[in-house]
Design an enzyme around this catalytic site. Structure first.
Site, PDB file in Angstrom:
ATOM      1  N   GLY A  27       0.813  -1.213   0.000  1.00 30.17           N
ATOM      2  CA  GLY A  27       0.000   0.000   0.000  1.00 30.17           C
ATOM      3  C   GLY A  27       0.843   1.259   0.000  1.00 30.17           C
ATOM      4  O   GLY A  27       2.040   1.237  -0.300  1.00 30.17           O
ATOM      5  N   GLU A  32      -2.693  -2.785  -6.106  1.00 27.29           N
ATOM      6  CA  GLU A  32      -3.442  -1.613  -6.578  1.00 27.29           C
ATOM      7  C   GLU A  32      -2.482  -0.580  -7.162  1.00 27.29           C
ATOM      8  O   GLU A  32      -2.639  -0.127  -8.280  1.00 27.29           O
ATOM      9  CB  GLU A  32      -4.170  -1.030  -5.369  1.00 27.29           C
ATOM     10  CG  GLU A  32      -4.747   0.324  -5.556  1.00 27.29           C
ATOM     11  CD  GLU A  32      -5.385   0.792  -4.256  1.00 27.29           C
ATOM     12  OE1 GLU A  32      -6.147   0.014  -3.655  1.00 27.29           O
ATOM     13  OE2 GLU A  32      -5.111   1.929  -3.836  1.00 27.29           O
ATOM     14  N   GLY A  58      -7.844   0.796  -1.446  1.00 27.60           N
ATOM     15  CA  GLY A  58      -8.012  -0.646  -1.625  1.00 27.60           C
ATOM     16  C   GLY A  58      -7.692  -1.448  -0.380  1.00 27.60           C
ATOM     17  O   GLY A  58      -7.534  -2.670  -0.447  1.00 27.60           O
ATOM     18  N   LYS A  72       3.766  11.680  16.357  1.00 26.06           N
ATOM     19  CA  LYS A  72       4.100  12.988  16.946  1.00 26.06           C
ATOM     20  C   LYS A  72       5.206  12.869  18.005  1.00 26.06           C
ATOM     21  O   LYS A  72       5.010  13.185  19.197  1.00 26.06           O
ATOM     22  CB  LYS A  72       2.849  13.651  17.550  1.00 26.06           C
ATOM     23  CG  LYS A  72       1.722  13.859  16.543  1.00 26.06           C
ATOM     24  CD  LYS A  72       2.038  14.957  15.555  1.00 26.06           C
ATOM     25  CE  LYS A  72       1.014  15.084  14.446  1.00 26.06           C
ATOM     26  NZ  LYS A  72       1.511  15.700  13.228  1.00 26.06           N
TER      27      LYS A  72
HETATM   28  N1  COA Z   1      -2.628  10.651  15.711  1.00 25.40           N
HETATM   29  C1  COA Z   1      -2.263  11.875  15.277  1.00 25.40           C
HETATM   30  N2  COA Z   1      -1.521  12.071  14.165  1.00 25.40           N
HETATM   31  C2  COA Z   1      -1.128  10.978  13.490  1.00 25.40           C
HETATM   32  C3  COA Z   1      -1.471   9.676  13.877  1.00 25.40           C
HETATM   33  C4  COA Z   1      -2.250   9.536  15.052  1.00 25.40           C
HETATM   34  N3  COA Z   1      -2.633   8.336  15.475  1.00 25.40           N
HETATM   35  N4  COA Z   1      -0.933   8.794  13.011  1.00 25.40           N
HETATM   36  C5  COA Z   1      -0.289   9.507  12.087  1.00 25.40           C
HETATM   37  N5  COA Z   1      -0.400  10.826  12.380  1.00 25.40           N
HETATM   38  C6  COA Z   1       0.131  11.930  11.591  1.00 25.40           C
HETATM   39  C7  COA Z   1       1.625  11.763  11.345  1.00 25.40           C
HETATM   40  O1  COA Z   1       2.394  12.338  12.388  1.00 25.40           O
HETATM   41  C8  COA Z   1       1.776  12.518  10.020  1.00 25.40           C
HETATM   42  O2  COA Z   1       1.756  13.894  10.320  1.00 25.40           O
HETATM   43  P1  COA Z   1       2.669  14.917   9.457  1.00 25.40           P
HETATM   44  O3  COA Z   1       2.086  14.848   8.057  1.00 25.40           O
HETATM   45  O4  COA Z   1       2.415  16.210  10.138  1.00 25.40           O
HETATM   46  O5  COA Z   1       4.050  14.393   9.554  1.00 25.40           O
HETATM   47  C9  COA Z   1       0.496  12.201   9.294  1.00 25.40           C
HETATM   48  O6  COA Z   1      -0.470  11.873  10.302  1.00 25.40           O
HETATM   49  C10 COA Z   1       0.613  11.013   8.302  1.00 25.40           C
HETATM   50  O7  COA Z   1       1.049   9.884   9.020  1.00 25.40           O
HETATM   51  P2  COA Z   1       2.059   8.795   8.419  1.00 25.40           P
HETATM   52  O8  COA Z   1       2.152   7.704   9.413  1.00 25.40           O
HETATM   53  O9  COA Z   1       3.319   9.444   7.971  1.00 25.40           O
HETATM   54  O10 COA Z   1       1.252   8.353   7.126  1.00 25.40           O
HETATM   55  P3  COA Z   1       1.656   7.506   5.852  1.00 25.40           P
HETATM   56  O11 COA Z   1       2.237   8.400   4.827  1.00 25.40           O
HETATM   57  O12 COA Z   1       2.435   6.304   6.234  1.00 25.40           O
HETATM   58  O13 COA Z   1       0.202   7.087   5.340  1.00 25.40           O
HETATM   59  C11 COA Z   1      -2.074   6.416   5.611  1.00 25.40           C
HETATM   60  C12 COA Z   1      -0.661   6.408   6.186  1.00 25.40           C
HETATM   61  C13 COA Z   1      -2.940   5.555   6.501  1.00 25.40           C
HETATM   62  C14 COA Z   1      -2.626   7.849   5.582  1.00 25.40           C
HETATM   63  C15 COA Z   1      -2.000   5.841   4.165  1.00 25.40           C
HETATM   64  O14 COA Z   1      -1.522   4.532   4.202  1.00 25.40           O
HETATM   65  C16 COA Z   1      -3.358   5.849   3.491  1.00 25.40           C
HETATM   66  O15 COA Z   1      -3.699   6.842   2.868  1.00 25.40           O
HETATM   67  N6  COA Z   1      -4.127   4.757   3.607  1.00 25.40           N
HETATM   68  C17 COA Z   1      -5.439   4.702   3.007  1.00 25.40           C
HETATM   69  C18 COA Z   1      -6.025   3.351   2.934  1.00 25.40           C
HETATM   70  C19 COA Z   1      -5.095   2.314   2.358  1.00 25.40           C
HETATM   71  O16 COA Z   1      -4.351   1.695   3.056  1.00 25.40           O
HETATM   72  N7  COA Z   1      -5.146   2.093   1.081  1.00 25.40           N
HETATM   73  C20 COA Z   1      -4.344   1.093   0.418  1.00 25.40           C
HETATM   74  C21 COA Z   1      -3.824   1.733  -0.669  1.00 25.40           C
HETATM   75  S1  COA Z   1      -2.890   1.145  -1.861  1.00 25.40           S
END
Ligand code: COA
Length: 435
Positions: free
Chosen positions: A218, A241, A339, A364
């Site tokens: 993902g 995906e 997905g 954080k």
């Molecule tokens: N509470 C508060 N803030 C949080 C948090 C929590 N529990 N978890 C993450 N954050 C913040 C992080 O600090 C980061 O903040 P910043 O942008 O200020 O640095 C931000 O949220 C993004 O977190 P991060 O862990 O870096 O995200 P990521 O880039 O690894 O993406 C998802 C994670 C879940 C957003 C991403 O996988 C997604 O869009 N998933 C959608 C569904 C999916 O899985 N689809 C499959 C696709 S192929």
């Protein structure tokens, strides 16, 4: 024989002229990521900025260009975005109240388009026309076929930097109403920084993946780190995906050869690709990658046909029952379901399959535990407690599928950051789920 070059030139125009054909109240559709049309959208934004348009809506998914209608609210009411899956720009605009969002499973989008939407124009970026009059939709198939079927007009933006996908969707020049040429290098995802936590998690998951498995990775640093941890494996396959940089790396080093797949043997299957130029060069004229519609690629009944299907996705938080939030921080919109559930279900139905939802134990700077007694009020539950399989942090794996609430709580607390384990245990006992 038709002279396709003449037909092409008869439809050729400029972005500004094409934008002048758009009328107030129109709905425009674009597909995911690199299928989007930056020149046409900028020309439209200019018109909207001059108050020549009102009530125009543009549907997008995973926007990769800095579209003006997502950047700030000055165009609101004139030109607004509607997102099927938010990333940078759309995320800001949805939270800012000047863009809308359509909840959906990615695999359902083609069906939702066919049932509920009509488009005044489908706008799509393509590679240059071939001698038979076809444009390749390059890195994306996704829901283009569905939008094409519901669009009154088709506007293509031809970009010589778009790769030509030989096993992907094509549009014929005779289907097109207007052509704009816009040669610009494709946006690239910045290389993911592989920190210690991501590498640890990647290695923990890699230990669970047998040679010959078929993988989906993902969005995010952890799926990417897992990809890089698979370089020592053999005979892996790809059914995914999003086609990512780590997948090209696995193909290049020989860990992936797709030889053990039950469906599409010898080929990598995806619905769109986004990453670095290395990916775009790999796709160009390559019959070893099939870029197919998402209602097929993400259908769990298709995904599960490959044995040992492994899905790896990220999340923002999970509660002690195993409910996974990957879309919001409380009520703050972050993303869409994409997905995730499609692959959790597909992997769990596959013979020998497993699904992993992985994230660092804290956010954080260590101040917030991502494993929580309950989801933060307002959080979206992306993967339900009934679908979830493995949860992984840098402290280990929790296998939740088929396990009771008490077993889940114990396992999840064991992989939470040590600073939060006492508090989580206290809350679990208070709720009577630590029997
Ligand atoms: N509470 C508060 N803030 C949080 C948090 C929590 N529990 N978890 C993450 N954050 C913040 C992080 O600090 C980061 O903040 P910043 O942008 O200020 O640095 C931000 O949220 C993004 O977190 P991060 O862990 O870096 O995200 P990521 O880039 O690894 O993406 C998802 C994670 C879940 C957003 C991403 O996988 C997604 O869009 N998933 C959608 C569904 C999916 O899985 N689809 C499959 C696709 S192929």
């Amino acid at each position: 024989m038709t002279n396709y070059s003449e037909l092409y030139h008869s439809k050729l125009t400029t972005a500004a002229e094409l934008a002048s054909r758009v009328e107030s109240g129109w709905t425009l559709g674009m597909d995911a990521a690199l299928a989007q049309t930056p020149a046409i959208m900028s020309a439209l934004a200019e018109r909207a900025g001059r108050d020549e348009l009102s009530g125009v809506k543009v549907q997008t998914l995973l926007d990769v260009y800095p579209f003006e209608f997502y950047a700030d609210n000055v165009l609101s009411g004139k030109l607004n975005g509607v997102s099927w899956f938010s990333s940078g720009g759309a995320r800001k605009a949805v939270n800012g109240g000047y863009a809308d969002f359509i909840p959906s499973y990615y695999r359902d989008i083609p069906g939702l388009i066919r049932s509920f939407y009509e488009y005044d124009a489908f706008c799509v970026s393509v590679s240059p026309m071939d001698k038979h009059g076809y444009f390749s939709l390059a890195t994306t198939s996704s829901y283009s076929q569905a939008m094409l079927g519901k669009a009154r007009r088709v506007f293509v933006e031809v970009n010589k930097y778009q790769p030509r996908a030989v096993c992907g969707m094509q549009i014929h020049v005779s289907q097109v109403d207007a052509i704009v040429e816009h040669d610009a290098p494709l946006p690239e995802l910045p290389p993911v920084k592989l920190d210690e936590v991501s590498v640890t998690i990647g290695n923990l998951i890699a230990e669970q993946i047998p040679d010959g498995a078929c993988i989906q990775l993902g969005i995010g640093a952890i799926p990417d780190a897992t990809g890089m941890a698979l370089k020592a494996k053999h005979d892996l396959g790809i059914h995914t995906e999003m086609f990512t940089d780590s997948m090209v790396e696995l193909l290049a080093c020989g860990a992936v050869n797709n030889s053990k797949k039950q469906i599409h043997p010898g080929k990598s299957v995806t619905t769109f690709a986004y990453g670095s130029k290395r990916i775009y060069d790999y796709i160009d004229d390559n019959p070893a990658i099939e870029i197919l519609p998402v209602d097929y690629v993400n259908d769990p009944n298709v995904i599960c046909q490959n044995d040992n299907m492994i899905s790896i996705n990220a999340a923002l938080e999970v509660d002690l029952w195993g409910q996974v939030c990957a879309e919001s921080v409380g009520t703050k919109h972050m993303s869409g379901s994409g997905g995730q559930i499609d692959y959790v279900r597909g992997a769990c139905q596959s013979k020998g399959g497993k699904s992993f939802i992985a994230f660092s134990s804290t956010a954080k700077g260590g101040t917030i535990s991502k494993i929580k007694p309950i989801l933060t009020p307002g959080a979206v539950c992306t993967t339900s407690k009934n679908d979830v399989d493995y949860i992984v942090t840098e402290y280990g794996l929790a296998h939740l599928r088929g396990h009771s609430l008490a077993q889940r709580a114990k396992q999840l607390i064991a992989i939470a950051h040590p600073d939060f384990r006492d508090e989580l245990t206290f809350e679990a006992k208070k709720r009577g789920i630590m029997i």
